[in-house]
Design a protein around this motif. Structure first.
Motif, short mmCIF file in Angstrom:
data_model
loop_
_atom_site.label_atom_id
_atom_site.label_comp_id
_atom_site.label_asym_id
_atom_site.label_seq_id
_atom_site.Cartn_x
_atom_site.Cartn_y
_atom_site.Cartn_z
N UNK A 311 -43.33 -42.78 -11.23
CA UNK A 311 -42.31 -42.67 -10.19
C UNK A 311 -40.96 -43.15 -10.72
N UNK A 312 -39.92 -42.72 -10.05
CA UNK A 312 -38.59 -43.15 -10.44
C UNK A 312 -38.39 -44.64 -10.31
N UNK A 313 -38.99 -45.23 -9.29
CA UNK A 313 -38.87 -46.67 -9.09
C UNK A 313 -39.47 -47.45 -10.24
N UNK A 314 -40.64 -47.03 -10.70
CA UNK A 314 -41.27 -47.71 -11.83
C UNK A 314 -40.48 -47.47 -13.11
N UNK A 315 -39.85 -46.30 -13.24
CA UNK A 315 -39.02 -46.01 -14.41
C UNK A 315 -37.94 -47.08 -14.57
N UNK A 316 -37.36 -47.52 -13.46
CA UNK A 316 -36.25 -48.46 -13.52
C UNK A 316 -36.63 -49.79 -14.18
N UNK A 317 -37.92 -50.15 -14.12
CA UNK A 317 -38.36 -51.40 -14.74
C UNK A 317 -38.10 -51.39 -16.24
N UNK A 318 -38.11 -50.21 -16.84
CA UNK A 318 -37.93 -50.12 -18.28
C UNK A 318 -36.50 -50.36 -18.74
N UNK A 319 -35.52 -50.27 -17.83
CA UNK A 319 -34.11 -50.37 -18.24
C UNK A 319 -33.79 -51.73 -18.87
N UNK A 320 -34.11 -52.86 -18.23
CA UNK A 320 -33.79 -54.14 -18.87
C UNK A 320 -34.57 -54.37 -20.17
N UNK A 321 -35.76 -53.79 -20.29
CA UNK A 321 -36.51 -53.91 -21.54
C UNK A 321 -35.81 -53.13 -22.64
N UNK A 322 -35.38 -51.91 -22.31
CA UNK A 322 -34.70 -51.07 -23.30
C UNK A 322 -33.39 -51.70 -23.77
N UNK A 323 -32.75 -52.47 -22.93
CA UNK A 323 -31.48 -53.10 -23.29
C UNK A 323 -31.60 -53.95 -24.55
N UNK A 324 -32.78 -54.49 -24.82
CA UNK A 324 -32.96 -55.36 -25.98
C UNK A 324 -32.97 -54.59 -27.29
#
Length: 415
Positions: A311-324
């Protein structure tokens, strides 16, 4: 002027200019994202398929020129100094933008893109300049700030291009030309030279200036080639973002362009936060090698999460991880610049630029074709397959960094 006073003056005046240079290069690329395909479509008479094919040619050509020109500019900077190469490249970039703004045909637009690819390779010289004026212990932090300029560019470039291009598709190029020319004027009147005559290369060697010859440097210093490999795998994986993410997110979650704009804004802002505020403390706490390991591990996890999120909502969890992943290049640059002499900094950055160009050539083909195949294959319908490929590349970068990125300095560098 003595070497110490030259370096001191460089530290005071250089970072703002180099930051602006990196920002302009990334803005120029960001502006292309919403504008160039539509401008190409105009020249092809509204034929979307033909525009898509030409857009691939434009992108691959730009990457090829980065591959070819990066080493040349880097070696020129080692021989004749950073400042003249930066000024020539900036002036050329401003002219190139005007060239594309007023191109009367598709072939003239293509020629402008060729010139843009040649002059945008000035990033390699900018990296060498920062290595000249920054003590080795502080380089990772400074390269992190420089990386944040690219994130800023990818935040504001598409916004500027879309906003100005709403009324006229040529207007964004004119604006980019004006901003680049202002940066050139600043460099012309304020920027000092960072590389004293006594520390320059004694000759310009064409054998080292060609892309393959430039890679000789990576083999000549122990541990340098594997680090360059880590950077290449990261750059290659990163190409998945501009290649398919707009199509993927629209297909997977039904997100509109407005929603996508917000998602990309959040991704860019989170990356800027990491690159601006966390690189220095992380490097100080765990060292450059572990900083690279954290960044590559985060990239592998985030890409896998993006590919599998239902889902799109779960996708958003990856954004702060990807920032690293913003930790990767600063940590790598910190390790690599410590392994070469002052006379080789430009050549090193040129070799890195060539590898980035290769990633820009092959990445769109790899991810674009994989994404198309995953959608068409009835027996294996995995829309996120191309992103899983990117995750695998990041995992490979992590393993290579783990095996090779030991702290080992070739020789002390002058502060």
């Amino acid at each position: 002027m003595s070497e110490s006073s030259t370096r001191g003056a460089g530290r005071q005046a250089s970072f703002g200019f180099i930051f602006a240079l990196a920002l302009m290069n990334s803005v120029s690329f960001g502006i292309m994202i919403p504008i160039l395909p539509n401008l190409i479509k105009q020249f092809t008479g509204g034929d979307t398929a033909a525009a898509s094919e030409w857009n691939l040619v434009f992108g691959a050509t730009w990457g090829l020129l980065q591959f070819v020109c990066g080493p040349i500019l880097g070696l020129m900077a080692d021989r004749w100094g950073r400042r003249p190469v930066l000024l020539i490249s900036l002036f050329g970039l401003a002219v190139d933008f005007l060239f594309m703004a007023f191109a009367p045909s598709l072939w003239w637009l293509f020629l402008g893109r060729i010139l843009n690819g040649m002059t945008a390779a000035s990033f390699s010289t900018a990296g060498a300049y920062l290595a000249d004026v920054t003590p080795p212990a502080e380089r990772a932090k400074v390269f992190g700030w420089m990386s944040s300029a690219f994130s800023f560019g990818f935040i504001f470039g598409p916004f500027i291009g879309g906003w100005l291009g709403e009324s006229d598709l040529r207007l964004p190029f004119i604006a980019a030309a004006a901003l680049t020319f202002v940066n050139w004027l600043y460099g012309l009147f304020i920027l000092p030279e960072s590389l004293p005559v006594e520390r320059r290369a004694t000759r310009f060697d064409w054998r080292k200036a060609n892309p393959l010859g430039s890679l000789t440097l990576l083999r000549s210093h122990r541990g340098l080639l594997p680090l360059a490999g880590v950077g290449f795998l990261f750059q290659l994986a990163h190409v998945v973002l501009p290649t398919i993410f707009v199509l993927y997110l629209g297909y997977r979650y039904g997100w509109t362009p407005k929603v996508l704009g917000s998602i990309f804004l959040a991704t860019g802002v989170s990356g800027v936060i990491v690159q601006t505020f966390l690189v220095g403390p992380v490097v100080k706490a765990v060292g450059e090698r572990n900083t690279v390991l954290i960044g590559t591990a985060a990239g592998a996890v985030a890409f896998a999460w993006y590919a599998g999120a239902p889902t799109g909502t779960l996708y958003l969890i990856g954004i702060p991880v990807f920032a690293f992943t913003g930790l990767i290049m600063p940590g790598l640059q910190g390790l690599m610049t410590q392994r070469v002499s002052p006379q080789e900094q430009g050549q090193l950055q040129g070799a890195n630029q060539s590898l980035m160009g290769l990633a820009s050539i092959f990445g769109p083909v790899i991810f674009g074709e994989t994404f198309a195949w995953s959608l068409r294959h009835e027996g294996f319908h995995v829309p996120g397959l191309a992103i899983y490929v990117a995750s695998s590349l990041m995992a490979g970068a992590f393993l290579l960094a783990f095996a090779s990125a030991r702290a080992r300095k070739a020789s002390p560098q002058p502060a």
